[in-house]
Design a protein around this motif. Structure first.
Motif, PDB file in Angstrom:
ATOM      1  N   ALA A  43      -9.029   5.689  -8.256  1.00  0.00           N
ATOM      2  CA  ALA A  43      -8.304   5.986  -9.631  1.00  0.00           C
ATOM      3  C   ALA A  43      -7.452   7.181  -9.681  1.00  0.00           C
ATOM      4  O   ALA A  43      -7.922   8.054  -9.729  1.00  0.00           O
ATOM      5  CB  ALA A  43      -9.279   5.525 -10.690  1.00  0.00           C
ATOM      6  N   GLY A  44      -6.115   6.948  -9.927  1.00  0.00           N
ATOM      7  CA  GLY A  44      -5.378   8.157 -10.120  1.00  0.00           C
ATOM      8  C   GLY A  44      -5.020   8.872  -8.788  1.00  0.00           C
ATOM      9  O   GLY A  44      -4.597  10.063  -8.910  1.00  0.00           O
ATOM     10  N   LYS A  45      -5.661   8.276  -7.746  1.00  0.00           N
ATOM     11  CA  LYS A  45      -5.405   9.114  -6.305  1.00  0.00           C
ATOM     12  C   LYS A  45      -4.685   8.217  -5.336  1.00  0.00           C
ATOM     13  O   LYS A  45      -4.357   7.046  -5.349  1.00  0.00           O
ATOM     14  CB  LYS A  45      -6.640   9.186  -5.825  1.00  0.00           C
ATOM     15  CG  LYS A  45      -7.628  10.120  -6.508  1.00  0.00           C
ATOM     16  CD  LYS A  45      -8.919  10.174  -5.946  1.00  0.00           C
ATOM     17  CE  LYS A  45      -9.919  11.124  -6.744  1.00  0.00           C
ATOM     18  NZ  LYS A  45     -11.323  11.534  -6.116  1.00  0.00           N
ATOM     19  N   GLU A  46      -3.957   9.050  -4.301  1.00  0.00           N
ATOM     20  CA  GLU A  46      -3.100   8.141  -3.348  1.00  0.00           C
ATOM     21  C   GLU A  46      -3.962   7.614  -2.377  1.00  0.00           C
ATOM     22  O   GLU A  46      -5.201   8.131  -2.216  1.00  0.00           O
ATOM     23  CB  GLU A  46      -2.246   9.224  -2.665  1.00  0.00           C
ATOM     24  CG  GLU A  46      -1.529   8.844  -1.536  1.00  0.00           C
ATOM     25  CD  GLU A  46      -0.888   9.874  -0.644  1.00  0.00           C
ATOM     26  OE1 GLU A  46       0.033   9.694   0.243  1.00  0.00           O
ATOM     27  OE2 GLU A  46      -1.197  11.131  -0.908  1.00  0.00           O
ATOM     28  N   SER A  47      -3.757   6.730  -1.870  1.00  0.00           N
ATOM     29  CA  SER A  47      -4.656   6.060  -0.692  1.00  0.00           C
ATOM     30  C   SER A  47      -4.298   6.807   0.551  1.00  0.00           C
ATOM     31  O   SER A  47      -2.976   6.834   1.068  1.00  0.00           O
ATOM     32  CB  SER A  47      -4.196   4.396  -0.431  1.00  0.00           C
ATOM     33  OG  SER A  47      -4.438   3.818   0.615  1.00  0.00           O
ATOM     34  N   HIS A  48      -5.478   7.244   1.061  1.00  0.00           N
ATOM     35  CA  HIS A  48      -5.252   7.797   2.356  1.00  0.00           C
ATOM     36  C   HIS A  48      -4.730   6.834   3.391  1.00  0.00           C
ATOM     37  O   HIS A  48      -3.958   7.079   4.387  1.00  0.00           O
ATOM     38  CB  HIS A  48      -6.692   8.465   2.611  1.00  0.00           C
ATOM     39  CG  HIS A  48      -6.763   9.722   1.929  1.00  0.00           C
ATOM     40  ND1 HIS A  48      -6.555  10.819   1.999  1.00  0.00           N
ATOM     41  CD2 HIS A  48      -7.780   9.772   0.819  1.00  0.00           C
ATOM     42  CE1 HIS A  48      -7.005  11.857   1.078  1.00  0.00           C
ATOM     43  NE2 HIS A  48      -7.850  10.918   0.465  1.00  0.00           N
ATOM     44  N   ALA A  49      -5.182   5.652   3.441  1.00  0.00           N
ATOM     45  CA  ALA A  49      -4.874   4.702   4.463  1.00  0.00           C
ATOM     46  C   ALA A  49      -3.317   4.497   4.439  1.00  0.00           C
ATOM     47  O   ALA A  49      -2.684   4.342   5.578  1.00  0.00           O
ATOM     48  CB  ALA A  49      -5.648   3.285   4.433  1.00  0.00           C
ATOM     49  N   ARG A  50      -2.855   4.324   3.267  1.00  0.00           N
ATOM     50  CA  ARG A  50      -1.244   4.015   3.074  1.00  0.00           C
ATOM     51  C   ARG A  50      -0.499   5.291   3.380  1.00  0.00           C
ATOM     52  O   ARG A  50       0.594   5.173   4.213  1.00  0.00           O
ATOM     53  CB  ARG A  50      -0.981   3.569   1.623  1.00  0.00           C
ATOM     54  CG  ARG A  50       0.504   3.209   1.508  1.00  0.00           C
ATOM     55  CD  ARG A  50       1.141   3.133   0.035  1.00  0.00           C
ATOM     56  NE  ARG A  50       2.314   2.472   0.006  1.00  0.00           N
ATOM     57  CZ  ARG A  50       3.274   2.892   0.826  1.00  0.00           C
ATOM     58  NH1 ARG A  50       3.470   4.280   1.337  1.00  0.00           N
ATOM     59  NH2 ARG A  50       4.638   2.362   0.717  1.00  0.00           N
ATOM     60  N   ARG A  51      -1.162   6.218   3.435  1.00  0.00           N
ATOM     61  CA  ARG A  51      -0.102   7.518   3.541  1.00  0.00           C
ATOM     62  C   ARG A  51      -0.288   7.661   5.057  1.00  0.00           C
ATOM     63  O   ARG A  51       0.810   8.255   5.618  1.00  0.00           O
ATOM     64  CB  ARG A  51      -1.120   8.908   2.875  1.00  0.00           C
ATOM     65  CG  ARG A  51      -0.576  10.041   3.502  1.00  0.00           C
ATOM     66  CD  ARG A  51      -1.225  11.331   2.954  1.00  0.00           C
ATOM     67  NE  ARG A  51      -2.585  11.430   3.420  1.00  0.00           N
ATOM     68  CZ  ARG A  51      -2.965  11.627   4.410  1.00  0.00           C
ATOM     69  NH1 ARG A  51      -2.025  12.043   5.463  1.00  0.00           N
ATOM     70  NH2 ARG A  51      -4.194  11.649   5.148  1.00  0.00           N
ATOM     71  N   ILE A  52      -1.328   7.343   5.747  1.00  0.00           N
ATOM     72  CA  ILE A  52      -1.277   7.350   7.246  1.00  0.00           C
ATOM     73  C   ILE A  52      -0.198   6.442   7.768  1.00  0.00           C
ATOM     74  O   ILE A  52       0.421   6.812   8.612  1.00  0.00           O
ATOM     75  CB  ILE A  52      -2.656   7.292   7.740  1.00  0.00           C
ATOM     76  CG1 ILE A  52      -3.865   8.288   7.495  1.00  0.00           C
ATOM     77  CG2 ILE A  52      -2.701   6.971   9.447  1.00  0.00           C
ATOM     78  CD1 ILE A  52      -5.211   7.784   7.581  1.00  0.00           C
ATOM     79  N   ALA A  53      -0.090   5.383   7.483  1.00  0.00           N
ATOM     80  CA  ALA A  53       0.662   4.240   7.777  1.00  0.00           C
ATOM     81  C   ALA A  53       2.022   4.062   7.032  1.00  0.00           C
ATOM     82  O   ALA A  53       3.090   3.071   7.366  1.00  0.00           O
ATOM     83  CB  ALA A  53      -0.047   2.913   7.766  1.00  0.00           C
ATOM     84  N   ALA A  54       2.277   4.993   6.337  1.00  0.00           N
ATOM     85  CA  ALA A  54       3.682   4.925   5.402  1.00  0.00           C
ATOM     86  C   ALA A  54       5.003   4.684   5.960  1.00  0.00           C
ATOM     87  O   ALA A  54       5.737   3.948   5.741  1.00  0.00           O
ATOM     88  CB  ALA A  54       3.757   6.281   4.489  1.00  0.00           C
ATOM     89  N   ASP A  55       5.041   5.257   7.317  1.00  0.00           N
ATOM     90  CA  ASP A  55       6.367   5.089   8.026  1.00  0.00           C
ATOM     91  C   ASP A  55       6.326   3.837   8.818  1.00  0.00           C
ATOM     92  O   ASP A  55       7.444   3.576   9.033  1.00  0.00           O
ATOM     93  CB  ASP A  55       6.427   6.152   9.036  1.00  0.00           C
ATOM     94  CG  ASP A  55       6.634   7.756   8.236  1.00  0.00           C
ATOM     95  OD1 ASP A  55       7.072   7.805   7.376  1.00  0.00           O
ATOM     96  OD2 ASP A  55       6.331   8.619   8.956  1.00  0.00           O
ATOM     97  N   LEU A  56       5.212   3.164   8.620  1.00  0.00           N
ATOM     98  CA  LEU A  56       5.141   1.791   9.360  1.00  0.00           C
ATOM     99  C   LEU A  56       5.406   0.518   8.484  1.00  0.00           C
ATOM    100  O   LEU A  56       5.575  -0.397   9.023  1.00  0.00           O
ATOM    101  CB  LEU A  56       3.691   1.479   9.966  1.00  0.00           C
ATOM    102  CG  LEU A  56       3.463   2.538  11.151  1.00  0.00           C
ATOM    103  CD1 LEU A  56       2.081   2.482  11.510  1.00  0.00           C
ATOM    104  CD2 LEU A  56       4.430   2.616  12.319  1.00  0.00           C
TER     105      LEU A  56
END
Length: 518
Positions: A43-56
């Motif tokens: 809650a209220g935090k960025e998804s680490h998994a999405r951050r890793i895959a953001a450019d894809l």
């Protein structure tokens, strides 16, 4: 299944530990082609998994952010934390299933590997039987951490153990002492307890702390230099297997299990000793700590080594300076020789058995091995323990209040013909009979055969007590008769008491044997 749902594809995709360049080519392709990209976040935090895959992730693609309602805090959910999380997983699965039912390709991102302490698993449990599912492995965080510290984790026949820091401290210490290489995950608030366990197991000096492995903010340093207040959840500890060689209390400086019977050149904790140490055979009792005698506790506290069958060694708390030598079943004399060799070199050795070591335990095996003149100088003594027959009899009432005999139904060390002859003798003598080792995976007929032999001279209504796992959480006690005994229900965890003619069941259901014989 509808035609649309049949076209659907559900992928659990590992994106690696943090560095986008560690995401596999297959993972990258699937993410780029997905109709829906889902991921978990706090809650209220960025998804680490999405951050890793953001450019894809393609611009405009449908996204599902599965936000945890609670992580470690309190929750008003009537089912508490477990209830809140279970409801969240059901709701998340419904959200993903709605897309899959429309024939869409759904990719659920997972940090590290999807099936390694990952949230993906709970969606897999709920969706994989309904929709075509594939798991794409990813580089786990411990692999990135090991690369960060640039130290070999395990080599050749080393054993690697991966442990959650949430385990109880004594269990952590035991497992750390019993392995070569180790990785400890889920730190954060557990860090002080983990440090204590590393110290107790003699592994603290060489343990390395790694924080946010492979991420831009990655850092690593010796565990002894870490401020516990700064430890995040995304951190772990690497204990290289090679540190065993440098640890005087580690298994590599003691006798590995695989070397039993290979000669007398055992490594000692005290190689400079000229006088032999001592072997003490210790009965640990049937299970609970309160059934361990003070004398046994003192011996274990002073021992340099503990030797025994693996489940019994596991019951001994780890502490600094204690080396553990666990082995499998049926190698009792080999175990005894390992203990005697260590004592011959000057060490204090505790050989452990469940219950009382003198009742079908390690005491006789040690004395058998000590018949070798090479061990004449090694003192051997036996510390008694609470036996299983005492405990089952006490739980039942006073089943061995009169004369009784103790037998093992195992025919590994004696032929069944001898067991039959002794069963008949005890039965005809009208003794209460305690039967140890009644059955195993390979011995499945002995209880039924013993029942048949005993019914030759005992009444069908002879009282029988079957105690299983007595003293443990799974404890059960069954009171029946010799004729009605369900032999198929008896296994190695049981002890069977067959009453005498004077054994009876009281009005309150307690079993007791009369002291007098008419």
């Amino acid at each position: 299944m509808s035609a649309l749902a049949a076209r659907a594809r559900f992928y659990g995709v590992g994106v690696g530990p943090g560095d986008p360049e560690l995401t596999t080519l297959k993972a990258a392709r699937l993410i780029a082609e997905a109709d829906v990209v889902a991921y978990h976040s706090g809650a209220g935090k960025e998804s680490h998994a999405r951050r890793i895959a953001a450019d894809l992730i393609r611009p405009g693609v449908r996204e599902e952010n599965l936000v945890y309602p609670v992580t470690t805090g309190t929750t008003p959910h009537p089912g508490g934390y477990a209830g809140a999380i279970a409801a969240f997983y059901e709701e998340s699965a419904d959200r993903l299933a709605a897309h899959l039912a429309l024939g869409r390709t759904v990719v659920l991102l997972a940090e590290g590997d999807p099936l390694f302490y990952g949230s993906y698993m709970y969606m897999h449990d709920r969706l994989s039987e309904r929709f075509t599912t594939e798991v794409v492995p990813g580089v786990p965080s411990f692999a990135a951490a090991t690369a960060s510290v640039a130290s070999p984790l395990v080599r050749q026949t080393d054993v690697l153990t991966i442990l959650p820091g949430t385990l109880p401290g004594p269990e952590l210490a035991r497992r750390l002492a019993d392995t070569d290489g180790a990785v400890i995950m889920k730190l954060g608030r557990t860090f002080p307890k983990v440090v204590d366990a590393l110290a107790e197991s003699g592994r603290l000096e060489h343990a390395m702390y790694v924080e946010r492995a492979s991420m831009p903010e990655q850092r690593w340093l010796p565990v002894t230099e870490v401020d516990p207040a700064t430890v995040p959840y995304f951190s772990l500890i690497v204990v290289p297997g090679d540190s065993r060689a440098a640890d005087p209390g580690g298994r590599r400086d003691a006798t590995p299990v695989s070397s039993v019977g290979e000669g007398r050149q055992r490594r000692s904790r005290n190689p400079v000793h000229s006088a032999p140490g001592e072997v003490v055979v210790v009965g640990l009792g049937p299970g609970p700590d309160e059934w361990l005698t003070p004398e046994a506790s003192l011996v274990l506290a002073e021992a340099d080594h503990v030797v025994g069958y693996a489940p019994y060694v596991a019951r001994v708390p780890q502490r600094p300076g204690l080396s553990r030598h666990a082995s499998g079943n049926t190698v009792e004399v080999d175990r005894a020789r390992v203990a005697l060799d260590l004592a011959l070199a000057g060490d204090r050795v505790a050989v452990v058995s469940g219950g009382d070591a003198g009742i079908f335990g390690m005491a006789a095996a040690v004395f058998e091995a000590a018949e070798d003149p090479a061990y004449d100088a090694v003192p051997v003594r036996v510390v008694p323990g609470v036996s299983a027959v005492q405990v089952v009899a006490a739980r039942a009432g006073a089943a061995i209040g009169g004369d009784f005999a103790v037998m093992s139904l195992s025919d590994r060390l004696k032929p069944w013909s001898v067991i039959e002859r002794r069963l008949r003798a005890a039965s005809e003598a009208d003794l209460v009979l305690a039967l140890y080792n009644p059955a195993s995976r390979t011995r499945t007929t002995q209880v039924a055969e013993a029942q048949k032999v005993l019914l030759e001279s005992r009444p069908a209504d002879t009282v029988v007590v079957v105690g299983r796992d007595v003293g443990r959480a799974e404890e059960s006690l069954v009171v029946t008769t010799l004729a009605e005994l369900d032999a198929a229900s008896v296994d190695m965890k049981c002890l069977v008491l067959v009453g005498a003619r004077g054994t009876r069941v009281s009005r309150t259901g307690r079993v007791w044997t009369a002291r007098s014989v008419p």
